[in-house]
Write a protein that holds these residues in place. Structure first.
Motif, mmCIF file in Angstrom:
data_model
loop_
_atom_site.group_PDB
_atom_site.id
_atom_site.type_symbol
_atom_site.label_atom_id
_atom_site.label_comp_id
_atom_site.label_asym_id
_atom_site.label_seq_id
_atom_site.Cartn_x
_atom_site.Cartn_y
_atom_site.Cartn_z
ATOM 1 N N LEU A 227 0.865 -1.177 0.000
ATOM 2 C CA LEU A 227 0.000 0.000 0.000
ATOM 3 C C LEU A 227 0.902 1.226 0.000
ATOM 4 O O LEU A 227 1.763 1.384 0.863
ATOM 5 C CB LEU A 227 -0.892 0.003 1.238
ATOM 6 N N LEU A 228 0.730 2.084 -1.009
ATOM 7 C CA LEU A 228 1.571 3.276 -1.144
ATOM 8 C C LEU A 228 0.845 4.506 -0.591
ATOM 9 O O LEU A 228 -0.370 4.499 -0.375
ATOM 10 C CB LEU A 228 1.950 3.486 -2.613
ATOM 11 N N THR A 229 1.597 5.555 -0.375
ATOM 12 C CA THR A 229 1.041 6.755 0.261
ATOM 13 C C THR A 229 -0.005 7.453 -0.592
ATOM 14 O O THR A 229 -0.797 8.236 -0.086
ATOM 15 C CB THR A 229 2.163 7.754 0.607
ATOM 16 N N ASP A 230 -0.022 7.193 -1.913
ATOM 17 C CA ASP A 230 -1.041 7.796 -2.768
ATOM 18 C C ASP A 230 -2.309 6.957 -2.811
ATOM 19 O O ASP A 230 -3.247 7.280 -3.551
ATOM 20 C CB ASP A 230 -0.505 8.018 -4.181
ATOM 21 N N GLY A 231 -2.338 5.853 -2.033
ATOM 22 C CA GLY A 231 -3.519 4.998 -1.979
ATOM 23 C C GLY A 231 -3.500 3.833 -2.948
ATOM 24 O O GLY A 231 -4.374 2.974 -2.904
ATOM 25 N N SER A 232 -2.508 3.783 -3.837
ATOM 26 C CA SER A 232 -2.446 2.690 -4.801
ATOM 27 C C SER A 232 -1.952 1.410 -4.130
ATOM 28 O O SER A 232 -1.214 1.449 -3.133
ATOM 29 C CB SER A 232 -1.537 3.060 -5.975
ATOM 30 N N GLN A 233 -2.369 0.276 -4.673
ATOM 31 C CA GLN A 233 -1.978 -1.023 -4.167
ATOM 32 C C GLN A 233 -1.217 -1.759 -5.265
ATOM 33 O O GLN A 233 -1.701 -1.879 -6.386
ATOM 34 C CB GLN A 233 -3.200 -1.832 -3.742
ATOM 35 N N VAL A 234 -0.018 -2.237 -4.925
ATOM 36 C CA VAL A 234 0.852 -2.871 -5.905
ATOM 37 C C VAL A 234 1.092 -4.316 -5.486
ATOM 38 O O VAL A 234 1.517 -4.572 -4.349
ATOM 39 C CB VAL A 234 2.203 -2.118 -6.014
ATOM 40 N N PRO A 235 0.834 -5.284 -6.367
ATOM 41 C CA PRO A 235 0.993 -6.685 -5.983
ATOM 42 C C PRO A 235 2.451 -7.068 -5.762
ATOM 43 O O PRO A 235 3.365 -6.494 -6.361
ATOM 44 C CB PRO A 235 0.411 -7.441 -7.178
ATOM 45 N N ILE A 236 2.642 -8.050 -4.879
ATOM 46 C CA ILE A 236 3.970 -8.619 -4.621
ATOM 47 C C ILE A 236 3.971 -10.041 -5.154
ATOM 48 O O ILE A 236 3.148 -10.869 -4.729
ATOM 49 C CB ILE A 236 4.295 -8.625 -3.118
ATOM 50 N N SER A 237 4.842 -10.335 -6.069
ATOM 51 C CA SER A 237 4.892 -11.687 -6.622
ATOM 52 C C SER A 237 5.628 -12.622 -5.671
ATOM 53 O O SER A 237 6.465 -12.193 -4.863
ATOM 54 C CB SER A 237 5.590 -11.672 -7.983
ATOM 55 N N ARG A 238 5.322 -13.900 -5.743
ATOM 56 C CA ARG A 238 6.022 -14.886 -4.918
ATOM 57 C C ARG A 238 7.521 -14.863 -5.204
ATOM 58 O O ARG A 238 8.335 -15.027 -4.301
ATOM 59 C CB ARG A 238 5.465 -16.278 -5.199
ATOM 60 N N ARG A 239 7.855 -14.669 -6.453
ATOM 61 C CA ARG A 239 9.264 -14.668 -6.859
ATOM 62 C C ARG A 239 10.038 -13.536 -6.196
ATOM 63 O O ARG A 239 11.222 -13.675 -5.891
ATOM 64 C CB ARG A 239 9.345 -14.553 -8.385
ATOM 65 N N ASN A 240 9.392 -12.392 -5.978
ATOM 66 C CA ASN A 240 10.087 -11.218 -5.435
ATOM 67 C C ASN A 240 9.894 -11.045 -3.927
ATOM 68 O O ASN A 240 10.461 -10.132 -3.333
ATOM 69 C CB ASN A 240 9.587 -9.943 -6.146
ATOM 70 N N ARG A 241 9.124 -11.925 -3.317
ATOM 71 C CA ARG A 241 8.719 -11.729 -1.926
ATOM 72 C C ARG A 241 9.911 -11.688 -0.961
ATOM 73 O O ARG A 241 10.036 -10.757 -0.161
ATOM 74 C CB ARG A 241 7.750 -12.845 -1.526
ATOM 75 N N GLU A 242 10.793 -12.674 -1.020
ATOM 76 C CA GLU A 242 11.902 -12.737 -0.074
ATOM 77 C C GLU A 242 12.919 -11.620 -0.297
ATOM 78 O O GLU A 242 13.441 -11.032 0.648
ATOM 79 C CB GLU A 242 12.588 -14.112 -0.152
ATOM 80 N N GLU A 243 13.191 -11.325 -1.569
ATOM 81 C CA GLU A 243 14.125 -10.239 -1.872
ATOM 82 C C GLU A 243 13.560 -8.904 -1.396
ATOM 83 O O GLU A 243 14.297 -8.040 -0.891
ATOM 84 C CB GLU A 243 14.393 -10.193 -3.376
ATOM 85 N N LEU A 244 12.255 -8.733 -1.528
ATOM 86 C CA LEU A 244 11.613 -7.502 -1.070
ATOM 87 C C LEU A 244 11.718 -7.365 0.451
ATOM 88 O O LEU A 244 11.996 -6.278 0.966
ATOM 89 C CB LEU A 244 10.150 -7.495 -1.505
ATOM 90 N N LYS A 245 11.548 -8.471 1.161
ATOM 91 C CA LYS A 245 11.708 -8.440 2.615
ATOM 92 C C LYS A 245 13.122 -8.026 3.005
ATOM 93 O O LYS A 245 13.324 -7.238 3.936
ATOM 94 C CB LYS A 245 11.394 -9.815 3.209
ATOM 95 N N ARG A 246 14.082 -8.552 2.269
ATOM 96 C CA ARG A 246 15.477 -8.224 2.567
ATOM 97 C C ARG A 246 15.741 -6.731 2.354
ATOM 98 O O ARG A 246 16.363 -6.063 3.168
ATOM 99 C CB ARG A 246 16.414 -9.062 1.694
ATOM 100 N N LEU A 247 15.226 -6.206 1.234
ATOM 101 C CA LEU A 247 15.461 -4.791 0.923
ATOM 102 C C LEU A 247 14.736 -3.854 1.894
ATOM 103 O O LEU A 247 15.217 -2.762 2.178
ATOM 104 C CB LEU A 247 15.013 -4.511 -0.521
ATOM 105 N N LEU A 248 13.588 -4.308 2.386
ATOM 106 C CA LEU A 248 12.841 -3.486 3.333
ATOM 107 C C LEU A 248 13.265 -3.759 4.780
ATOM 108 O O LEU A 248 12.772 -3.131 5.707
ATOM 109 C CB LEU A 248 11.336 -3.741 3.174
ATOM 110 N N ARG A 249 14.151 -4.759 4.944
ATOM 111 C CA ARG A 249 14.766 -5.074 6.237
ATOM 112 C C ARG A 249 13.737 -5.471 7.296
ATOM 113 O O ARG A 249 13.682 -4.914 8.390
ATOM 114 C CB ARG A 249 15.584 -3.881 6.735
ATOM 115 N N PHE A 250 12.913 -6.453 6.948
ATOM 116 C CA PHE A 250 12.028 -7.024 7.978
ATOM 117 C C PHE A 250 11.773 -8.489 7.651
ATOM 118 O O PHE A 250 12.092 -8.966 6.576
ATOM 119 C CB PHE A 250 10.728 -6.248 8.094
#
Length: 250
Positions: A227-250
């Motif tokens: 969920l972005l600050t402008d209200g838009s919702q962007v899907p997270i693919s299974r393929r990118n899920r773990e890498e996204l967690k790493r980049l967001l540090r959680f």
């Protein structure tokens, strides 16, 4: 490099003939649309953002010159195609890359397409050089990074901090900017991976790049999405899920 082309003529047989000649003798041209009048042509311009237009001059309502006058700006090449050679001087004033008389001769068509191809390539190189010079001149302590985005109307230099997200649609990318502005660019999203990745953007899905500074939350209802600050919702693919967690540090 393939040129996307629009064909504009008020007579369908002329369109069919020109399309057949281009498909047979000009493999560097890909026809993305045809129109029988200026109104339909204008709509197709904003949809397809062509590199090249084959434009009839004498048409009912708006003629070819009227069509060009009605545009705020245009960055595609123009080849006028008409049965009336008295329009040649006006065509040159509109900076047409070439001028073909009907019936179109194959050799003249091939030569005109080749000249348009060279002209378009030179413009693309100039855009890249302009963008490079901007970065070379920028003071990294004072200036935010900017990216050159070429639309149908103009080349905009946009601060990366003004880009909320990017969304892909085939070979096009839509940039969503602050202030609810959008820019449609005729380049696939992967072209911006490295450049925007260095500026804090994250690939959360095959079709989406998001600016980390605008991420509000990670939602897990009915699938993962940002969920972005402008209200838009962007899907997270299974393929990118773990890498996204790493980049967001959680």
């Amino acid at each position: 490099m393939v040129l996307k082309a629009l064909l504009i003529d008020d007579e369908q047989p002329n369109l069919d003939n020109l399309q057949a000649l281009l498909e047979m003798y000009c493999p560097q041209v890909k026809i993305c649309g045809t129109a029988l009048n200026a109104q339909d042509a204008t709509r197709l311009l904003y949809i397809h953002q062509p590199d090249l237009m084959f434009l009839d001059i004498q048409m009912p309502g708006q003629n070819g010159f009227d069509l060009l006058r009605s545009l705020p700006a245009y960055h595609f090449e123009v080849i006028f195609v008409t049965a009336y050679d008295q329009y040649a001087i006006q065509a040159l004033r509109f900076s047409a890359i070439d001028y073909l008389l009907k019936p179109v001769a194959i050799e003249e068509l091939q030569a005109a397409v080749e000249r348009a191809h060279r002209q378009h390539h030179q413009k693309e190189q100039n855009k890249l050089l302009q963008n490079l010079m901007h970065f070379l001149k920028a003071d990294p302590k004072l200036d935010e990074p900017r990216i050159a985005l070429a639309t149908a109307k103009e080349t905009r230099f946009v601060k990366t901090s003004e880009i909320i997200r990017c969304e892909s649609s085939n070979n096009y990318t839509t940039f969503y900017l602050t202030g609810s502005e959008t820019l449609l660019v005729c380049k696939p999203i992967y072209s911006y991976n490295d450049l925007l990745g260095a500026c804090g953007f994250i690939r959360c899905h095959q079709s989406h790049l998001v600016n980390k500074m605008y991420i509000k939350s990670w939602k897990k209802e009915f699938g993962d999405f940002l969920l972005l600050t402008d209200g838009s919702q962007v899907p997270i693919s299974r393929r990118n899920r773990e890498e996204l967690k790493r980049l967001l540090r959680f």
